[in-house]
Design an enzyme around this catalytic site. Structure first.
Site, mmCIF file in Angstrom:
data_model
loop_
_atom_site.group_PDB
_atom_site.id
_atom_site.type_symbol
_atom_site.label_atom_id
_atom_site.label_comp_id
_atom_site.label_asym_id
_atom_site.label_seq_id
_atom_site.Cartn_x
_atom_site.Cartn_y
_atom_site.Cartn_z
ATOM 1 N N GLU A 1 35.315 53.781 26.804
ATOM 2 C CA GLU A 1 34.264 53.850 27.999
ATOM 3 C C GLU A 1 33.489 52.547 27.774
ATOM 4 O OE1 GLU A 1 33.430 57.905 27.577
ATOM 5 O OE2 GLU A 1 33.999 58.358 29.770
ATOM 6 N N GLU B 1 39.649 63.118 25.022
ATOM 7 C CA GLU B 1 38.663 64.160 25.235
ATOM 8 C C GLU B 1 39.457 65.379 25.455
ATOM 9 O OE1 GLU B 1 38.251 60.908 25.924
ATOM 10 O OE2 GLU B 1 36.166 60.349 26.077
HETATM 11 N N1 3HC Z 1 32.819 62.475 16.347
HETATM 12 C C1 3HC Z 1 32.669 62.671 14.636
HETATM 13 N N2 3HC Z 1 33.170 62.786 13.849
HETATM 14 C C2 3HC Z 1 34.504 62.412 13.895
HETATM 15 C C3 3HC Z 1 34.782 61.707 15.187
HETATM 16 C C4 3HC Z 1 34.172 61.831 16.448
HETATM 17 N N3 3HC Z 1 34.400 61.234 17.445
HETATM 18 N N4 3HC Z 1 36.258 61.219 14.835
HETATM 19 C C5 3HC Z 1 36.462 61.399 13.958
HETATM 20 N N5 3HC Z 1 35.480 61.956 12.916
HETATM 21 C C6 3HC Z 1 35.418 62.075 11.662
HETATM 22 C C7 3HC Z 1 36.325 63.266 11.464
HETATM 23 O O1 3HC Z 1 35.982 64.706 11.350
HETATM 24 C C8 3HC Z 1 36.529 62.901 9.739
HETATM 25 O O2 3HC Z 1 35.616 63.558 9.219
HETATM 26 P P1 3HC Z 1 35.615 64.211 7.897
HETATM 27 O O3 3HC Z 1 36.351 63.008 6.564
HETATM 28 O O4 3HC Z 1 34.434 64.596 7.350
HETATM 29 O O5 3HC Z 1 36.939 65.123 7.786
HETATM 30 C C9 3HC Z 1 36.630 61.296 9.878
HETATM 31 O O6 3HC Z 1 35.818 61.061 11.004
HETATM 32 C C10 3HC Z 1 37.627 60.568 9.886
HETATM 33 O O7 3HC Z 1 38.556 61.063 10.773
HETATM 34 P P2 3HC Z 1 40.207 61.120 10.463
HETATM 35 O O8 3HC Z 1 40.420 61.951 9.169
HETATM 36 O O9 3HC Z 1 40.651 62.016 11.820
HETATM 37 O O10 3HC Z 1 40.621 59.842 10.584
HETATM 38 P P3 3HC Z 1 42.127 59.203 11.148
HETATM 39 O O11 3HC Z 1 42.080 57.718 10.687
HETATM 40 O O12 3HC Z 1 43.021 60.048 10.762
HETATM 41 O O13 3HC Z 1 41.917 59.088 12.598
HETATM 42 C C11 3HC Z 1 40.884 58.815 14.720
HETATM 43 C C12 3HC Z 1 40.996 58.595 13.170
HETATM 44 C C13 3HC Z 1 42.181 58.307 15.601
HETATM 45 C C14 3HC Z 1 39.685 58.088 15.390
HETATM 46 C C15 3HC Z 1 40.777 60.569 14.825
HETATM 47 O O14 3HC Z 1 39.603 60.755 13.823
HETATM 48 C C16 3HC Z 1 40.386 60.757 16.190
HETATM 49 O O15 3HC Z 1 41.174 61.305 17.061
HETATM 50 N N6 3HC Z 1 39.021 61.188 16.469
HETATM 51 C C17 3HC Z 1 38.456 61.794 17.604
HETATM 52 C C18 3HC Z 1 38.388 60.843 18.663
HETATM 53 C C19 3HC Z 1 37.929 61.462 19.846
HETATM 54 O O16 3HC Z 1 38.122 62.552 20.214
HETATM 55 N N7 3HC Z 1 37.199 60.601 20.899
HETATM 56 C C20 3HC Z 1 36.605 61.210 21.985
HETATM 57 C C21 3HC Z 1 34.974 61.624 21.460
HETATM 58 S S1 3HC Z 1 34.528 62.578 22.928
HETATM 59 C C22 3HC Z 1 33.679 61.499 23.784
HETATM 60 O O17 3HC Z 1 33.815 60.072 23.273
HETATM 61 C C23 3HC Z 1 32.847 61.819 24.862
HETATM 62 C C24 3HC Z 1 32.823 60.742 25.982
HETATM 63 O O18 3HC Z 1 33.761 60.470 26.842
HETATM 64 C C25 3HC Z 1 31.403 60.961 26.698
#
Ligand code: 3HC
Length: 695
Positions: free
Chosen positions: A102, A122
């Site tokens: 975004e 999301e």
């Molecule tokens: N918020 C908080 N913590 C997050 C996070 C996030 N968005 N994304 C990842 N983390 C944390 C994980 O919980 C993990 O923490 P831990 O080591 O304590 O377990 C650490 O970051 C590393 O994450 P991964 O183990 O998943 O690392 P990878 O390298 O395997 O993957 C990634 C990285 C592809 C970025 C994956 O973490 C992921 O898919 N994250 C979520 C992304 C997501 O859903 N983004 C949208 C969020 S909602 C949003 O943006 C709302 C907006 O539209 C208004």
């Protein structure tokens, strides 16, 4: 939280919030200030936004969703980017997701490294891209692509993003240098045409048709999930409403979803999936034990499980010796593996290059001697302890001393397999779920002899082959099937007491499971249950007859045998529960609540016993096993999460009630841990093996 630097006339705003540069409150504040600073600095003529370390921001900070909102909001900060008269460039590497994408869509330009991924995941945590993502992406790509990306949550690589116009250019090499170079090239160009809010959606005239198409798709594909439906509504609004009105609609739907129980459960599942990788066992944990390098592997048995496991290993680039006892079985196995991989290429799930490499890595053989030098063996022959012991003893003698020997058994004691060798520390269970190339759960099992290094290695292999791996202690049925046991048994008892398979199935399907216990039984084959029952009886020295209703004082169902004797083995014989005529039983049909309670509460009780005994270390291990092993709906979080929502008091009371009514089913003996947790009102975050002794 945001590193600010000026390079000539270009200000670089580098988000610095490891590990994934999520937009936590501090980052929003830092970015807001940095943007103001860059706007005010008259020497600065262009701005670059990027992420420090491994990635561009991967979205909002999901951990903050349960806390009261703190200003500034993402949209408020991002709007400043679009409004400024200085060109803003998003220089993307790693994963640019959710709020990260975004942010990029508020910038005037986007460039990305070839290996970068962008997406709106999301929906997978039960919400929608609520910082204008649903309104901005369609203005760039059109409705079709936006609907697809936002309702599926899939990530796309830079070349695909370039094709859709999401990014303007791809680069190689250093992110900051590429950002600065690009920013200089656009420094004096007009910006009106680069502001997405000024644009219209190109296929807006087909909004109704496209939205209808996606609505029926998501209702079918993501049955029971609320977020995909709201994603369709919000994206459609980008074409039917002016930009600001569309934003209001997005915001209303986002608020609704954030408050829904589904999103909380899906966020819990997100963090649980990560938590289970932080495994522990007596003598070691994920931090203290280091995995051994694994290059070559072997799979013994080319049946359904063996071939599925081989596909997982081959796709991840491991060499695989596939061993069978005769030429015909071996050839069939190779044919099956090729078929699975080719089908996956056709569906676009496996790249052709991976498939071609896999073909060269497969080594079919009938000679045990060929396995002498492999690093890891996974045995996948049928469930028979003496056969497995014989195979392990043979492997022990001929494999190099460092080879890890694992069994894909779904229930047999790993200790008893390990004692057939002189390397018990290198013996473990790797229990895949059928179909192994598709189901994401891998249940890794340690015995009393398995070393933490072995556990670390199989957990690492699990990760590399794309599985969600859970580590558990060996016991009858391990975590998943042991806890699922009462589910299947109670389903049979319900039938004996007058319910129909359809009734029982529909209760569980209404709860959100893709299939009830009888449809699942038909799918996996009804002979399995019969074989497990007879093996169990045999191991206890008991001979079961057609009408045995008890085994060692435990109630058992006679239906298992009846179905087997009548050749009603499920889908594979064309008849199973779904051609079973409604029994004209005299017992009253239990109501839906009872079906649900008997199937779920019996498992939940077992889940607490599994925790109590340390078979699983945390409730997350259990919930993740159900999500990825039994397709439990993520929006319900998992059975332990579900139990917490219902309340342990109620669950405990009902379990006592069923225990009184069904004294011959030991799965109703209430868990001691459950009682203590419910009496002491212990919050779920503190449930784990060992809690028991502290209460
Ligand atoms: N918020 C908080 N913590 C997050 C996070 C996030 N968005 N994304 C990842 N983390 C944390 C994980 O919980 C993990 O923490 P831990 O080591 O304590 O377990 C650490 O970051 C590393 O994450 P991964 O183990 O998943 O690392 P990878 O390298 O395997 O993957 C990634 C990285 C592809 C970025 C994956 O973490 C992921 O898919 N994250 C979520 C992304 C997501 O859903 N983004 C949208 C969020 S909602 C949003 O943006 C709302 C907006 O539209 C208004």
């Amino acid at each position: 939280m945001v590193d600010y630097s000026v390079h000539g006339q270009v200000a670089v705003l580098e988000v610095n919030n490891p590990p994934v540069n999520a937009f936590s409150h501090n980052v929003r504040v830092g970015l807001d200030r940095s943007i103001d600073k860059a706007i005010k600095d008259t020497n600065v003529k262009a701005i670059v936004i990027c992420g420090k370390g491994r990635t561009f921001p991967a979205g909002a900070d999901i951990r903050e969703f349960d806390q009261p909102h703190k200003e500034p909001s993402l949209t408020l900060v991002f709007e400043k980017l679009e409004k400024t008269t200085k060109p803003v460039v998003a220089a993307i590497h790693g994963t640019c997701l959710g709020g990260g994408l975004e942010c990029a869509l508020f910038c005037h330009y986007r460039i990305a490294q070839k290996t970068a991924r962008v997406g709106f995941p999301e929906v997978q945590i039960g919400i929608l891209p609520g910082a204008a993502g649903t309104q901005r992406l369609p203005r760039l790509t059109g409705l079709h692509v936006a609907m697809d990306m936002i309702t599926s949550g899939r990530h796309i690589f830079a070349p695909e993003a370039l094709k859709y116009g999401i990014i303007d250019e791809m680069f190689t090499g250093d992110v900051i240098n590429a950002g600065i170079k690009f920013a200089k090239s656009v420094m004096n160009k007009p910006l009106e045409d680069r502001c997405l809010m000024n644009k219209t959606v190109k296929d807006a005239d087909q909004a109704d048709q496209i939205a209808d198409e996606f609505m029926s798709l998501v209702k079918r594909k993501y049955k029971g999930f609320e977020a995909p439906i709201d994603c369709v509504k919000a994206v459609k609004a980008s074409a039917t409403l002016p930009y600001r009105e569309g934003l209001k609609m997005e915001s209303r739907l986002m608020q609704k979803l954030l408050l829904s129980g589904q999103s909380a459960a899906q966020r819990y599942a997100f963090f649980s999936e990560r938590a289970v990788s932080r495994w522990k066992m007596p003598g070691g944990n994920f931090q203290t034990a280091k995995p051994l390098p694994i290059k070559s592997t072997a799979v013994i048995g080319a049946g359904t499980m063996g071939t599925g496991i081989a596909v997982c290993l081959l796709n991840a680039g491991y060499q695989v010796y596939l061993l069978e006892q005769n030429q015909k079985f071996l050839e069939n196995g190779v044919k099956t593996i090729r078929g699975i991989i080719e089908g996956s290429v056709r569906l676009g799930k496996t790249p052709m290059a991976v498939a071609q490499k896999a073909a060269t890595l497969l080594k079919p053989t009938m000679k045990y001697e060929d396995l002498a030098d492999v690093d890891l063996v996974i045995e996948a022959v049928y469930e028979n302890l003496s056969l497995k012991r014989e195979i392990f003893s043979k492997l022990d003698k001929l494999c190099k001393p460092t080879t890890l020997l694992c069994s894909n058994t779904s229930s047999l004691d790993i200790d008893r397999i390990g004692t057939a060798t002189k390397r018990g520390d290198k013996v473990a269970g790797m229990h895949f779920f059928a179909p192994a190339y598709y189901m994401r759960l891998l249940e890794n099992i340690y015995s009393t002899q398995t070393s933490p290094t072995t556990a670390a290695t199989i957990m690492d292999v699990g990760r590399k082959i794309g599985k969600v791996s859970v580590l558990v202690k060996s016991c009858q049925g391990f975590l998943a099937n042991r806890m699922r046991g009462p589910f299947a048994v109670e389903a049979y008892f319900l039938l004996e007491e007058g319910s129909t398979p359809q009734e029982v199935d529909s209760v569980m399907e209404n709860l959100g499971m893709p299939m009830g216990p009888f449809k699942t039984g038909d799918l996996s084959g009804l002979d399995i249950g019969y074989k497990i029952q007879t093996e169990l009886a045999k191991s206890k020295g008991v001979e079961l007859s057609v009408d045995s209703k008890f085994l060692m004082g435990e109630r058992i169902s006679t239906l298992t045998r009846t179905m087997y004797d009548n050749g009603r083995l499920g889908r594979k014989t064309g008849k199973g529960w779904y051609r079973y005529e409604k029994p004209g039983g005299k017992l009253a049909t239990p109501d839906e609540e009872e079906i649900l309670e008997r199937l779920m509460y019996s498992c939940i009780n077992e889940g607490f016993k599994i925790l109590e005994e340390g078979v699983a270390a945390t409730p997350e291990d259990i919930d993740i096993s159900w999500i990825y092993g039994f397709s439990w709906p993520k929006y319900l979080g998992g059975p332990m999460y579900y139990a917490n929502r219902i309340g342990l008091d109620k669950i405990y009371q009902r379990i006592c009630y069923y225990h009184e009514n069904f004294p011959y089913s030991s799965h109703w003996i209430p868990s001691r841990l459950l009682l203590k947790l419910s009496e002491n009102k212990v919050p779920m975050s503190q449930w784990c093996s060992g809690t028991d002794s502290k209460l």
